[in-house]
Write an enzyme that holds these catalytic residues in place. Structure first.
Site, PDB file in Angstrom:
ATOM      1  N   ASN A   1     -49.684  33.669   7.251  1.00 13.36           N
ATOM      2  CA  ASN A   1     -51.141  33.769   7.360  1.00 13.36           C
ATOM      3  C   ASN A   1     -51.528  35.208   7.662  1.00 13.36           C
ATOM      4  OD1 ASN A   1     -51.808  31.105   6.904  1.00 13.36           O
ATOM      5  ND2 ASN A   1     -52.198  30.598   9.025  1.00 13.36           N
TER       6      ASN A   1
ATOM      7  N   HIS B   1     -55.460  24.837   2.474  1.00 12.79           N
ATOM      8  CA  HIS B   1     -55.282  26.028   1.624  1.00 12.79           C
ATOM      9  C   HIS B   1     -55.586  25.714   0.160  1.00 12.79           C
ATOM     10  CE1 HIS B   1     -53.270  28.558   4.733  1.00 12.79           C
ATOM     11  NE2 HIS B   1     -52.933  27.375   5.211  1.00 12.79           N
TER      12      HIS B   1
HETATM   13 FE1  HDE Z   1     -49.193  25.098   6.066  1.00 12.67          FE
HETATM   14  N1  HDE Z   1     -49.301  23.647   4.645  1.00 12.67           N
HETATM   15  N2  HDE Z   1     -48.667  23.693   7.446  1.00 12.67           N
HETATM   16  N3  HDE Z   1     -49.179  26.498   7.582  1.00 12.67           N
HETATM   17  N4  HDE Z   1     -49.687  26.507   4.776  1.00 12.67           N
HETATM   18  C1  HDE Z   1     -49.628  23.857   3.359  1.00 12.67           C
HETATM   19  O1  HDE Z   1     -48.457  22.917   1.565  1.00 12.67           O
HETATM   20  C2  HDE Z   1     -48.288  22.441   7.166  1.00 12.67           C
HETATM   21  C3  HDE Z   1     -48.889  26.300   8.892  1.00 12.67           C
HETATM   22  C4  HDE Z   1     -49.731  27.851   4.969  1.00 12.67           C
HETATM   23  O2  HDE Z   1     -50.667  29.155  -1.213  1.00 12.67           O
HETATM   24  C5  HDE Z   1     -49.453  22.624   2.522  1.00 12.67           C
HETATM   25  O3  HDE Z   1     -48.208  23.304  -0.620  1.00 12.67           O
HETATM   26  C6  HDE Z   1     -47.841  21.765   8.348  1.00 12.67           C
HETATM   27  C7  HDE Z   1     -48.733  27.552   9.574  1.00 12.67           C
HETATM   28  C8  HDE Z   1     -50.088  28.520   3.748  1.00 12.67           C
HETATM   29  O4  HDE Z   1     -49.780  27.242  -1.772  1.00 12.67           O
HETATM   30  C9  HDE Z   1     -48.948  21.582   3.513  1.00 12.67           C
HETATM   31  C10 HDE Z   1     -47.967  22.690   9.361  1.00 12.67           C
HETATM   32  C11 HDE Z   1     -48.959  28.505   8.634  1.00 12.67           C
HETATM   33  C12 HDE Z   1     -50.254  27.524   2.806  1.00 12.67           C
HETATM   34  C13 HDE Z   1     -48.862  22.374   4.790  1.00 12.67           C
HETATM   35  C14 HDE Z   1     -48.484  23.890   8.790  1.00 12.67           C
HETATM   36  C15 HDE Z   1     -49.224  27.845   7.394  1.00 12.67           C
HETATM   37  C16 HDE Z   1     -49.986  26.279   3.468  1.00 12.67           C
HETATM   38  C17 HDE Z   1     -50.628  22.224   1.686  1.00 12.67           C
HETATM   39  C18 HDE Z   1     -47.645  22.497  10.845  1.00 12.67           C
HETATM   40  C19 HDE Z   1     -48.960  30.024   8.851  1.00 12.67           C
HETATM   41  C20 HDE Z   1     -50.678  27.685   1.360  1.00 12.67           C
HETATM   42  C21 HDE Z   1     -50.226  22.473   0.251  1.00 12.67           C
HETATM   43  C22 HDE Z   1     -46.351  22.030  11.120  1.00 12.67           C
HETATM   44  C23 HDE Z   1     -47.662  30.582   9.062  1.00 12.67           C
HETATM   45  C24 HDE Z   1     -49.523  27.930   0.453  1.00 12.67           C
HETATM   46  C25 HDE Z   1     -48.892  22.945   0.308  1.00 12.67           C
HETATM   47  C26 HDE Z   1     -50.024  28.125  -0.966  1.00 12.67           C
HETATM   48  C27 HDE Z   1     -50.007  25.026   2.822  1.00 12.67           C
HETATM   49  C28 HDE Z   1     -48.381  21.853   5.915  1.00 12.67           C
HETATM   50  C29 HDE Z   1     -48.799  25.036   9.561  1.00 12.67           C
HETATM   51  C30 HDE Z   1     -49.496  28.577   6.188  1.00 12.67           C
HETATM   52  C31 HDE Z   1     -49.782  20.323   3.651  1.00 12.67           C
HETATM   53  C32 HDE Z   1     -47.344  20.333   8.427  1.00 12.67           C
HETATM   54  C33 HDE Z   1     -48.365  27.737  11.057  1.00 12.67           C
HETATM   55  C34 HDE Z   1     -50.254  30.026   3.557  1.00 12.67           C
HETATM   56  O5  HDE Z   1     -47.680  21.103   3.150  1.00 12.67           O
END
Ligand code: HDE
Length: 812
Positions: A249, A176
């Site tokens: 999302n 993201h």
């Molecule tokens: Fe994320 N995800 N994600 N994700 N995600 C990040 O956090 C992560 C997942 C989502 O505008 C990171 O600050 C793991 C699902 C959005 O700043 C990180 C897992 C969904 C955003 C991270 C998921 C998301 C992130 C990268 C599986 C939909 C952007 C930078 C367990 C519901 C937020 C940060 C923004 C961002 C990890 C799965 C949505 C790396 C470990 C499912 C919208 O921490």
């Protein structure tokens, strides 16, 4: 002359003197309490400290820390009323104020939560300074020894400037990275206190400030906006009871079921490590290799191969919390919920050919659209709703609500609207706000709670952890955009870039030296986790395994595909065809088609045909064959066409194609009519600048076919005027402009002789007036009647697209 030192002859014998001397030491003290009545501040402080501490002879809440029942209802921490502020201060000298110091800390206040204007900077009328506030006389030259001499190390102005510049970049988000954001507010429709005690839902009309960041997942920070990808939809609610982040999302499911697989998924979709290609695209070997070995991704693949993955605008896409969450009311009763954001402007997407072209002409397409909508007052608006169901209901469902690859069909559990969100202010500074905002799924407030979704659990850890390296330490919550509007008081201290200056010497709890403050809030005010019962039928114990129902990988993938309109199904098949055609290893294609056979034979056959496969691979073996019958066989709510929106055209863009000799009367009328609807109608010429119109007046083209190609517009108007039409027909851009509008199924209106341009562009239609009635999105007006046809043109725009004229492969 130094003053002579008096001999230490008379030892102080009176009690006050001892107390006075003792109170001026920072170690040891008299064995007896000092008198509280002294007019000496140091003595009074020592005396009052003694009284304060003595008023808490033991820790009265200790007994309540034990046992299950106490655990459900933690008591508030012990505090004592302070007789004065003297004993809790850090220093007696706090009364000495200055322009820099300000006054003594206001009682019980963390000033760091003040509105963002405390850190806004406007340099109007100000001289340039260094970061130390020293005015800079010359910002053009470094300091040299003579005009042609060597630059000097002593040039602190140059060194400060360059050093800061060298460190301007921070690590981008792992996923993201590419995003855009806006401020706004959430407004509660009616109190939802039957469901939740969460602050935003407490009363009708209650306003909660929000900051929302939209993003793509795979691309880097500078990548294109219109990549085929899921979109992040992350909302930070600054509630009066703390920050709540709903980090969702634009699709309600995900590729994987357990956090353990997230790094694998991300490594697979990101550019391949050996050559760092392709950027912001899933159409490559490693992604399809991984997902075709992970059949639980089939449902999400349907969504990302659908037009949902190429939204027209952030304002026209849905948002979802994805996981099952909980809401908890004042009585402690909890229910499961799924969060839904529904755009008031309706759901509307691009088509693939258009998305590819836009990514070249305007990689900032969505960022620009969001910015421009807000600047022009066409504020993006979404309704927040929840699907509500109990744990008992959840147990009866054919699918597991803890499985992030499953939805709860709206036909099974309808959406209850809770309020609306309006995005009405652009950030002042992209880096300070959009880049530095830190979301985390674990940021919730009383009235909300989690389910046991194993993907969600992993996220709680990941988001805080990643900010520590991305934002440089554990104090990222103090960055202004992340600071809550609710008070922050705890005993966390120090760390890189600490902003807060806590008053007093206490940084632990329990304490008596600060009268017990800050005290634990207890069940009445504080966050208490729901005592979710784990009434599993399976064996309990530490284990690495998934529940049985997680093994049904295909039922909902089928449901999604079957619920799409034929046009959408066609787009899904084409997207699989495109993506898999980019794969270089045929066996990966075979495996993916084998997987698709388990979801839809028709889809798999179409994709295989598009890939030139001569034989169909055997379907992939299923993890289980005995799956529960689904409650819903078709869910119309899953089609993009299901949500046309409120009919508003605000924020859309129309091109009015012109050249010298154009019939400008109509052009200006059309532009005015469109602007009145909030549509941005641009005058697009062979080049920008003034031209003489048919009536001899001047018209200024503010865009050219070169700088704003046709696929950037939602609709096209071709104005009349023989000379203009002759000029446009000699310009190769005109044909491209019209053909793209036609191919992407957008409304086209032509007036009078402008139909010759359409003919010349090779459109497979004869432009006659009857077209307007056919719902084709092609509107023909006779010379002089363009103004009358504007209603029909705008009605055609309200339909977004006219897929009736879509062909695969395209004729043009
Ligand atoms: Fe994320 N995800 N994600 N994700 N995600 C990040 O956090 C992560 C997942 C989502 O505008 C990171 O600050 C793991 C699902 C959005 O700043 C990180 C897992 C969904 C955003 C991270 C998921 C998301 C992130 C990268 C599986 C939909 C952007 C930078 C367990 C519901 C937020 C940060 C923004 C961002 C990890 C799965 C949505 C790396 C470990 C499912 C919208 O921490």
């Amino acid at each position: 002359m130094p003053k002579p030192i008096k001999p230490a002859s008379n030892l102080q014998s009176n009690k006050n003197g001892v107390a006075k001397a003792a109170a001026r030491n920072t170690d040891s003290a008299p064995s007896q309490p000092v008198p509280a009545t002294s007019s000496d501040a140091a003595v009074a402080k020592a005396a009052q400290t003694g009284i304060l501490v003595a008023s808490m002879p033991f820790n009265p809440t200790k007994a309540g820390e034990h046992g299950f029942v106490n655990g459900l209802a933690p008591q508030a921490g012990a505090t004592v009323a302070l007789a004065s502020r003297l004993p809790t201060g850090s220093t007696l000298s706090e009364e000495n104020s200055s322009e820099k110091l300000g006054a003594v800390a206001a009682e019980g206040v963390n000033a760091g939560i003040e509105p963002l204007d405390r850190v806004r900077v406007d340099s109007a009328g100000q001289a340039l300074t260094t970061n130390q506030g020293v005015k800079v006389a010359d910002n053009q030259n470094s300091l040299k020894y003579g005009v042609r001499g060597p630059a000097l190390l002593e040039d602190f102005i140059l060194r400060e400037k360059i050093t800061h510049f060298d460190h301007e970049r921070i690590p981008e988000r792992i996923v993201h990275a590419r995003g855009s954001a806006a401020h706004g507010f959430f407004e509660c429709y009616d109190a939802a206190t039957d469901l939740t005690k969460a602050a935003p839902f407490k009363e009708a009309g209650k306003i909660t400030p929000v900051f929302v960041r939209f993003s793509t997942v795979a691309g880097e920070r500078g990548s294109k906006d219109t990549a085929r990808d899921a979109r992040g939809f992350a909302v930070k609610f600054y509630t009066d009871e703390g920050n709540w982040d709903l980090v969702g999302n634009n699709m309600p499911v995900f590729f994987i079921q357990d956090a353990m697989k997230f790094p694998d998924l991300v490594h697979a979709v990101k550019p391949e490590p050996h050559n760092q290609m392709p950027q912001a695209a899933s159409a490559h070997d490693t992604f399809w290799d991984f997902v075709s070995l992970m059949p639980e991704s089939t449902h999400m693949l349907m969504w990302v191969m659908s037009d949902r993955a190429i939204p027209r605008s952030y304002a026209t896409m849905q948002g979802f919390g994805v996981h099952t969450f909980r809401m908890v009311n004042g009585a402690g009763t909890s229910v499961f919920v799924k969060f839904h954001w529904t755009p008031m402007a309706g759901t509307h997407s691009l088509v693939w050919d258009e998305a590819v072209k836009i990514s070249g002409a305007d990689p900032d397409y969505h960022r620009r659209d969001l910015w421009e909508r807000i600047e022009s007052g066409a504020y993006p608006e979404y309704e927040l709703g929840v699907q509500v169901f109990t744990e008992e209901q959840a147990e009866q469902f054919s699918f597991d609500v803890l499985d992030a690859t499953k939805i709860v069909p709206e036909e099974l559990v309808p959406i209850r609207p809770l309020g609306r969100m309006v995005l009405n202010r652009n950030p002042d500074n992209f880096f300070a706000e959009t880049e530095q905002v830190a979301f985390c799924t674990a940021h919730i407030v009383p009235g909300l709670d989690f389910s046991n979704d194993p993907l969600l659990a992993g996220r709680h850890h990941s988001y805080v952890d990643t900010q520590i390296s991305r934002l440089g330490g554990p104090n990222f919550h103090e960055i202004p955009i992340n600071a809550p509007v609710a008070q922050v008081h705890n005993n966390q201290r120090d760390g890189m870039h600490r902003q807060a200056i806590p008053r007093g010497r206490v940084s632990y709890e329990p304490n008596s030296l600060a009268g017990g403050c800050p005290f634990q809030a207890g069940v009445a005010q504080g966050f208490v986790s729901v005592a979710a019962s784990i009434s599993a039928k399976e064996e309990q114990g530490k284990v690495r395994a998934k529940p049985e129902k997680f093994a049904d990988h295909y039922t909902q993938a089928t449901l999604f595909f079957e619920s799409q309109s034929p046009v959408e199904q066609g787009h899904i098949a084409n997207a699989f065809r495109f993506e898999l055609s980019k794969v270089t290893v045929p066996a990966i294609r075979q495996r993916t088609v084998a997987m698709l056979r388990n979801a839809s034979e028709a889809l798999a056959t179409k994709v295989a045909k598009g890939l030139g496969m001569t034989t169909m691979p055997e379907p992939l073996p299923k993890a289980i064959t005995d799956v529960a019958a689904p409650e819903v066989m078709k869910s119309p709510a899953l089609s993009l066409l299901h949500r046309p929106g409120d009919g508003s055209l605000a924020g859309r863009k129309v091109a009015i194609l012109v050249a010298p000799g154009v019939e400008a009367d109509f052009v200006l009328k059309a532009q005015t009519a469109l602007l009145a609807q909030g549509v941005v109608a641009r005058i697009v010429g062979p080049h920008i600048g003034l031209m003489t119109t048919l009536s001899g007046d001047e018209l200024d083209a503010d865009a050219s076919m070169e700088n704003s190609p046709g696929f950037l517009f939602d609709a096209l108007i071709l104005a009349d005027g023989a000379e203009a039409i002759a000029a446009l027909s000699q310009d190769g851009h005109t044909g491209e402009f019209i053909r793209d509008q036609f191919r992407h199924c957008k409304p086209i209106m032509c007036v009078g002789d402008a139909r010759h341009l359409v003919r010349k562009a090779g459109l497979p239609i004869s432009m006659d007036k009857s077209l307007a009635q056919g719902g084709t999105g092609l509107i023909v007006a006779e010379a002089g009647e363009g103004g009358d046809a504007m209603d029909a043109f705008m009605a055609a725009m309200r339909k977004h697209r006219h897929f009736g004229r879509e062909m695969d492969p395209p004729l043009l």
